[in-house]
Design a protein around this motif. Sequence first.
Motif, mmCIF file in Angstrom:
data_model
loop_
_atom_site.group_PDB
_atom_site.id
_atom_site.type_symbol
_atom_site.label_atom_id
_atom_site.label_comp_id
_atom_site.label_asym_id
_atom_site.label_seq_id
_atom_site.Cartn_x
_atom_site.Cartn_y
_atom_site.Cartn_z
ATOM 1 N N ASP A 92 12.076 -2.218 26.936
ATOM 2 C CA ASP A 92 12.152 -1.020 27.785
ATOM 3 C C ASP A 92 12.927 0.116 27.122
ATOM 4 O O ASP A 92 13.219 1.123 27.758
ATOM 5 N N ALA A 93 13.264 -0.066 25.842
ATOM 6 C CA ALA A 93 14.049 0.948 25.126
ATOM 7 C C ALA A 93 13.180 1.666 24.100
ATOM 8 O O ALA A 93 12.550 1.022 23.253
ATOM 9 N N GLY A 94 13.134 2.978 24.176
ATOM 10 C CA GLY A 94 12.380 3.727 23.176
ATOM 11 C C GLY A 94 13.026 3.667 21.806
ATOM 12 O O GLY A 94 12.347 3.679 20.787
ATOM 13 N N ARG A 95 14.354 3.594 21.798
ATOM 14 C CA ARG A 95 15.102 3.493 20.538
ATOM 15 C C ARG A 95 16.167 2.416 20.682
ATOM 16 O O ARG A 95 16.922 2.411 21.643
ATOM 17 N N PHE A 96 16.210 1.523 19.697
ATOM 18 C CA PHE A 96 17.199 0.447 19.731
ATOM 19 C C PHE A 96 17.634 0.100 18.318
ATOM 20 O O PHE A 96 16.974 0.453 17.334
ATOM 21 N N LEU A 97 18.751 -0.595 18.232
ATOM 22 C CA LEU A 97 19.230 -1.158 16.976
ATOM 23 C C LEU A 97 19.406 -2.651 17.185
ATOM 24 O O LEU A 97 20.148 -3.076 18.068
ATOM 25 N N PHE A 98 18.693 -3.436 16.382
ATOM 26 C CA PHE A 98 18.750 -4.897 16.450
ATOM 27 C C PHE A 98 19.625 -5.392 15.315
ATOM 28 O O PHE A 98 19.372 -5.084 14.151
ATOM 29 N N VAL A 99 20.681 -6.144 15.660
ATOM 30 C CA VAL A 99 21.639 -6.608 14.659
ATOM 31 C C VAL A 99 21.832 -8.120 14.810
ATOM 32 O O VAL A 99 22.546 -8.565 15.719
ATOM 33 N N PRO A 100 21.210 -8.926 13.957
ATOM 34 C CA PRO A 100 21.456 -10.362 13.986
ATOM 35 C C PRO A 100 22.689 -10.717 13.154
ATOM 36 O O PRO A 100 22.845 -10.254 12.028
ATOM 37 N N LEU A 101 23.562 -11.530 13.737
ATOM 38 C CA LEU A 101 24.809 -11.938 13.095
ATOM 39 C C LEU A 101 24.646 -13.368 12.602
ATOM 40 O O LEU A 101 24.841 -14.327 13.355
ATOM 41 N N GLY A 102 24.266 -13.517 11.354
ATOM 42 C CA GLY A 102 24.073 -14.833 10.779
ATOM 43 C C GLY A 102 24.966 -15.025 9.569
ATOM 44 O O GLY A 102 26.115 -14.613 9.564
ATOM 45 N N THR A 103 24.411 -15.644 8.524
ATOM 46 C CA THR A 103 25.157 -15.803 7.282
ATOM 47 C C THR A 103 25.605 -14.444 6.768
ATOM 48 O O THR A 103 26.706 -14.277 6.248
ATOM 49 N N GLY A 104 24.727 -13.462 6.904
ATOM 50 C CA GLY A 104 25.061 -12.067 6.642
ATOM 51 C C GLY A 104 24.800 -11.253 7.894
ATOM 52 O O GLY A 104 24.629 -11.806 8.986
ATOM 53 N N ILE A 105 24.772 -9.945 7.735
ATOM 54 C CA ILE A 105 24.428 -9.059 8.852
ATOM 55 C C ILE A 105 23.430 -8.030 8.331
ATOM 56 O O ILE A 105 23.674 -7.369 7.321
ATOM 57 N N ALA A 106 22.318 -7.921 9.024
ATOM 58 C CA ALA A 106 21.333 -6.896 8.692
ATOM 59 C C ALA A 106 21.064 -6.092 9.960
ATOM 60 O O ALA A 106 21.798 -6.197 10.944
ATOM 61 N N GLY A 107 20.014 -5.304 9.962
ATOM 62 C CA GLY A 107 19.698 -4.535 11.148
ATOM 63 C C GLY A 107 18.269 -4.029 11.103
ATOM 64 O O GLY A 107 17.665 -3.937 10.037
ATOM 65 N N ALA A 108 17.730 -3.743 12.271
ATOM 66 C CA ALA A 108 16.395 -3.162 12.383
ATOM 67 C C ALA A 108 16.470 -2.000 13.357
ATOM 68 O O ALA A 108 17.001 -2.135 14.465
ATOM 69 N N ILE A 109 15.934 -0.864 12.939
ATOM 70 C CA ILE A 109 15.960 0.359 13.734
ATOM 71 C C ILE A 109 14.612 0.502 14.435
ATOM 72 O O ILE A 109 13.576 0.667 13.779
ATOM 73 N N GLY A 110 14.612 0.407 15.757
ATOM 74 C CA GLY A 110 13.378 0.514 16.527
ATOM 75 C C GLY A 110 13.198 1.901 17.094
ATOM 76 O O GLY A 110 14.108 2.446 17.718
ATOM 77 N N ILE A 111 12.006 2.463 16.862
ATOM 78 C CA ILE A 111 11.685 3.804 17.348
ATOM 79 C C ILE A 111 10.294 3.780 17.959
ATOM 80 O O ILE A 111 9.295 3.647 17.240
ATOM 81 N N GLU A 112 10.217 3.860 19.279
ATOM 82 C CA GLU A 112 8.940 3.958 19.991
ATOM 83 C C GLU A 112 7.921 2.902 19.540
ATOM 84 O O GLU A 112 6.789 3.210 19.185
ATOM 85 N N GLY A 113 8.345 1.658 19.542
ATOM 86 C CA GLY A 113 7.431 0.559 19.264
ATOM 87 C C GLY A 113 7.214 0.220 17.813
ATOM 88 O O GLY A 113 6.438 -0.685 17.500
ATOM 89 N N ARG A 114 7.873 0.918 16.906
ATOM 90 C CA ARG A 114 7.757 0.583 15.485
ATOM 91 C C ARG A 114 9.152 0.423 14.900
ATOM 92 O O ARG A 114 10.148 0.793 15.515
ATOM 93 N N HIS A 136 26.239 -3.621 5.361
ATOM 94 C CA HIS A 136 26.899 -3.101 4.161
ATOM 95 C C HIS A 136 27.551 -1.745 4.400
ATOM 96 O O HIS A 136 27.841 -1.021 3.455
ATOM 97 N N ILE A 137 27.788 -1.430 5.677
ATOM 98 C CA ILE A 137 28.723 -0.347 5.998
ATOM 99 C C ILE A 137 30.140 -0.881 5.756
ATOM 100 O O ILE A 137 30.479 -1.976 6.205
ATOM 101 N N VAL A 138 30.943 -0.140 5.026
ATOM 102 C CA VAL A 138 32.314 -0.570 4.762
ATOM 103 C C VAL A 138 33.176 -0.276 5.987
ATOM 104 O O VAL A 138 33.330 0.875 6.396
ATOM 105 N N VAL A 139 33.713 -1.341 6.588
ATOM 106 C CA VAL A 139 34.575 -1.190 7.762
ATOM 107 C C VAL A 139 36.031 -1.521 7.450
ATOM 108 O O VAL A 139 36.917 -1.199 8.244
ATOM 109 N N ARG A 140 36.263 -2.163 6.312
ATOM 110 C CA ARG A 140 37.628 -2.503 5.905
ATOM 111 C C ARG A 140 37.790 -2.147 4.428
ATOM 112 O O ARG A 140 37.712 -3.011 3.559
#
Length: 310
Positions: free
Chosen positions: A130-152, A166-170
């Motif tokens: 139900d979200a036109g825009r979302f950020l999917f972040v799976p927290l596993g061995t590493g961390i990646a992400g998927a940027i969702g925009i209107e179904g793609r 790989h954003i530097v937070v520390r």
Amino acid sequence: MRHVIALDVGGTGMKAALAGADGTLLYEARRPTGRERGTDAVIEAVLGFAAELRDIGLARFGTPAAAAGVAVPGIVDERAGIAAYSANLGWRDLPLRDLLSRRLGGVPVALGHDVRTGGLAEGRIGAGRDAGRFLFVPLGTGIAGAIGIEGRIETGAHGSAGEIGHIVVRPGGRRCGCGQHGCLETVASAAAVGRAWAEACGDPSAGAADAAKAVASGDPRAAAVWQDAVDGLADGLVTGLTLLDPQTLIIGGGLAEAGDTLFVPLREAVAARVTFQRLPSIVPAALGDAAGCLGAGLLAWDLLSTEVSA
């Protein structure tokens, strides 16, 4: 029955399915990648598993698969159909789309990145539907992400969009496999939490799930480890939402299985950090480890619809 082959290749195992036009998984199976036998063996395992699925589909439904979708880890050039690099599987510049199409008798094949493919499924039929825009972040061995925009899913100019891990937070922190220091995944991945808890409790076999249980039981050492990870994750997510302004943040992977132990403090930590930004919904992923297969099936059906419209 018209169907497609969906294949999700991981570092140690593969999940595959035959998927119907409505997204239903009509048949599911798993196989090891056999990576201990080398890269050539992994490639043959992938191709052979796909061929096995083709034969099963033909026997069950009386017609061969109309297309195939495959999700793989590492660096992926989806447009060219090249599995460019995977440290875990050992391949480099592998023309996997063409190899699979030939093994499957010429059927069209769509190739996708594993996290982006999982994000596609979460966006269309899971927690982000139900979200036109979302950020999917799976927290596993590493961390990646998927940027969702209107179904793609946005891949980026070079196929690496969404690499929030790989954003530097520390700054100046632990060295990351990418070469930087203090990346988000060195702080808040399941591997990072497990490592920190093992050091804190003195049990080298302890992992992130053990840390979550210890937090729930009131162990103050675990609470400190957990809060450090939550704070790092919140810092990374606020950077992501500042750039992308999503309606929904979908958190998946092993750490998300901790439920409220993760989501209650994470929502509080993100809310405490936003200023002008609109606070998105922060929700758990809905599809679990089926997301990759479901997304691979969607890639295959999308490929067919594109060919028809062309």
